[in-house]
Design an enzyme around this catalytic site. Structure first.
Site, PDB file in Angstrom:
ATOM      1  N   HIS A 143       0.839  -1.204   0.000  1.00 23.62           N
ATOM      2  CA  HIS A 143       0.000   0.000   0.000  1.00 23.62           C
ATOM      3  C   HIS A 143       0.878   1.259   0.000  1.00 23.62           C
ATOM      4  O   HIS A 143       0.702   2.157  -0.823  1.00 23.62           O
ATOM      5  CB  HIS A 143      -0.902  -0.058   1.247  1.00 23.62           C
ATOM      6  CG  HIS A 143      -1.713   1.175   1.525  1.00 23.62           C
ATOM      7  ND1 HIS A 143      -3.084   1.173   1.528  1.00 23.62           N
ATOM      8  CD2 HIS A 143      -1.347   2.448   1.834  1.00 23.62           C
ATOM      9  CE1 HIS A 143      -3.529   2.386   1.812  1.00 23.62           C
ATOM     10  NE2 HIS A 143      -2.495   3.180   2.011  1.00 23.62           N
ATOM     11  N   GLU A 144       1.859   1.299   0.913  1.00 22.95           N
ATOM     12  CA  GLU A 144       2.733   2.479   1.001  1.00 22.95           C
ATOM     13  C   GLU A 144       3.604   2.625  -0.247  1.00 22.95           C
ATOM     14  O   GLU A 144       3.881   3.734  -0.692  1.00 22.95           O
ATOM     15  CB  GLU A 144       3.627   2.407   2.246  1.00 22.95           C
ATOM     16  CG  GLU A 144       2.900   2.616   3.559  1.00 22.95           C
ATOM     17  CD  GLU A 144       2.104   3.915   3.611  1.00 22.95           C
ATOM     18  OE1 GLU A 144       2.561   4.941   3.059  1.00 22.95           O
ATOM     19  OE2 GLU A 144       1.003   3.905   4.180  1.00 22.95           O
TER      20      GLU A 144
ATOM     21  N   HIS B 286       1.813   4.477  -2.882  1.00 25.38           N
ATOM     22  CA  HIS B 286       1.883   5.939  -2.669  1.00 25.38           C
ATOM     23  C   HIS B 286       3.233   6.477  -3.130  1.00 25.38           C
ATOM     24  O   HIS B 286       3.323   7.464  -3.857  1.00 25.38           O
ATOM     25  CB  HIS B 286       1.768   6.272  -1.177  1.00 25.38           C
ATOM     26  CG  HIS B 286       0.404   6.127  -0.583  1.00 25.38           C
ATOM     27  ND1 HIS B 286      -0.707   6.713  -1.130  1.00 25.38           N
ATOM     28  CD2 HIS B 286      -0.020   5.499   0.538  1.00 25.38           C
ATOM     29  CE1 HIS B 286      -1.768   6.430  -0.353  1.00 25.38           C
ATOM     30  NE2 HIS B 286      -1.372   5.689   0.655  1.00 25.38           N
TER      31      HIS B 286
HETATM   32 ZN   LIG Z   1      -2.333   5.167   2.398  1.00 16.64          ZN
END
Ligand SMILES: [Zn+2]
Length: 382
Positions: free
Chosen positions: A67-68, A71
């Site tokens: 998830h990170e 980003h």
């Molecule tokens: Zn996030």
């Protein structure tokens, strides 16, 4: 985040683990091994539940990491510098060196995280359906990973800054109103509200006997509240300083000293008697350096009478601004070079000194007076 140990680099991103992650790892393993797995998949041995719990925790954090990374990789593709990713007790953070340049960039960087988690949720859900007949630890693992990735995706979509949903909200308001500050104020208010709801929910859980999950939820709320508050304050400071010039904040006409001055005289007459913390050094009317209390600290007190200012002053690089520089820019320079003050110069003549203390005092003065006293500044804000 301090006290992290490095895990290595993935796709050029430095991955670190904060020591609080170990606590989360232990807690999650425990709740899975003693709670979720035995009640959802009964009939297995204790060792199986604990092994499965530990493997699940690792996969959960791998999911957070993915998830990170989503980003970070999108941020990097938008030209932002990404220092790395740190996993800690409440999940993960990507360290981006700057704010997004546009509402569109911020939107893309924020939304990709939850979308990635939802895609992972779907993928693990598909895997679960493929093996659901087996009633094996793999079935249990895919069920859990599908569930937590969906939870990660939807939790992060809550419209409270600094959650991803709050950033999406900020990007939307920023894009429509063209005001980054207004958008941040609204999104951080959302963040506080989400945080209070979490705290209230956690307290209710504790009161109804679910002590550990309740505390966990309340702590997440508390963490969100702090994060929303500090982003808000940072933005308010930037906003208070917007359009303000260094000349409005600086110490005007600072004393200048000669490079041949002895350090004991400097300390006695300037630092102690006049309360100065830094002074420009001029020779024949030209700026040649700056001397601060920090420079003097490196010299033993017994050597002060024999040491000249020229020997310990900073002469290059001389960080300086002009009276017309924005205070926000001066603040950025102070932070970037880890300095306490900057010279304010016109040509090679010092016309002032601006320090962190000057800026803090200015912000306090402005907030004590209230914005209404500065209609000019108010009109300049977006
Ligand atoms: Zn996030």
């Amino acid at each position: 985040m301090k006290a992290t140990f490095r895990l290595g680099r993935i796709a050029g991103l430095e991955i670190g683990i904060h020591y609080t992650w170990l606590l989360a790892f232990a807690l999650i393993t425990w709740t899975l091994a003693e709670g979720f797995y035995p009640s959802s998949f009964p009939g297995w041995s204790k060792a199986t539940y604990w092994g499965l719990g530990a493997v699940s925790s690792i996969f959960l954090f791998a999911s957070v990491l993915v998830h990170e990374m989503a980003h970070s990789l999108v941020a990097r593709s938008k030209g932002m510098e990404v220092e790395g990713i740190t996993l800690f007790i409440f999940g993960g953070v990507s360290s981006l060196s700057t704010e997004a340049r546009s509402a569109g960039d911020e939107f893309a960087i924020a939304i990709v995280g939850p979308l990635t988690s939802i895609v992972l949720g779907l993928a693990f859900g598909g895997a679960y359906l493929a093996v659901s007949g087996q009633n094996s630890p793999v079935t249990a693992l895919t069920a859990y990973l599908s569930l937590v990735n969906f939870m990660l995706g939807f939790f992060n979509l809550l419209p409270g800054f600094p959650l991803d949903g709050g950033r999406v909200l900020r990007a939307a308001i920023w894009g429509t109103t063209k005001s980054f500050y207004k958008a941040t104020r609204i999104a951080t208010t959302g963040g506080r509200m989400v945080a209070f709801l979490f705290i209230a929910w956690g307290v209710l859980q504790v009161l109804s006997g679910n002590i550990l999950p309740g505390l966990w939820i309340a702590f997440i709320g508390w963490f969100l509240h702090n994060a929303a508050d500090s982003s808000r304050q940072e933005t308010l400071v930037q906003e208070a300083l917007r359009g303000v010039r260094v000349s409005e904040v600086m110490d005007q006409h600072p004393d200048t000293i000669n490079p041949a001055l002895a350090v004991d005289v400097l300390v006695r007459e300037f630092f102690l008697q006049r309360g100065k913390r830094a002074l420009p050094v001029h020779e024949n009317g030209h700026l040649v350096g700056i001397i601060s209390i920090t420079d003097v600290k490196g010299v033993a007190q017994g050597d002060w009478p024999l040491t000249r200012v020229a020997q310990i002053m900073t002469s290059s690089p001389l960080r300086s601004v002009t009276p017309e520089t924005d205070v926000a820019e001066a603040l950025r320079m102070l932070a970037e070079h880890n300095l306490n003050q900057l010279l304010v110069i016109t040509g090679d003549v010092t016309v002032g000194i601006i320090s962190r203390e000057n800026i803090i005092r200015y912000i306090q003065l402005m907030s004590d007076q209230g914005v209404s006293r500065r209609p000019g500044a108010l009109a300049r804000r977006g």
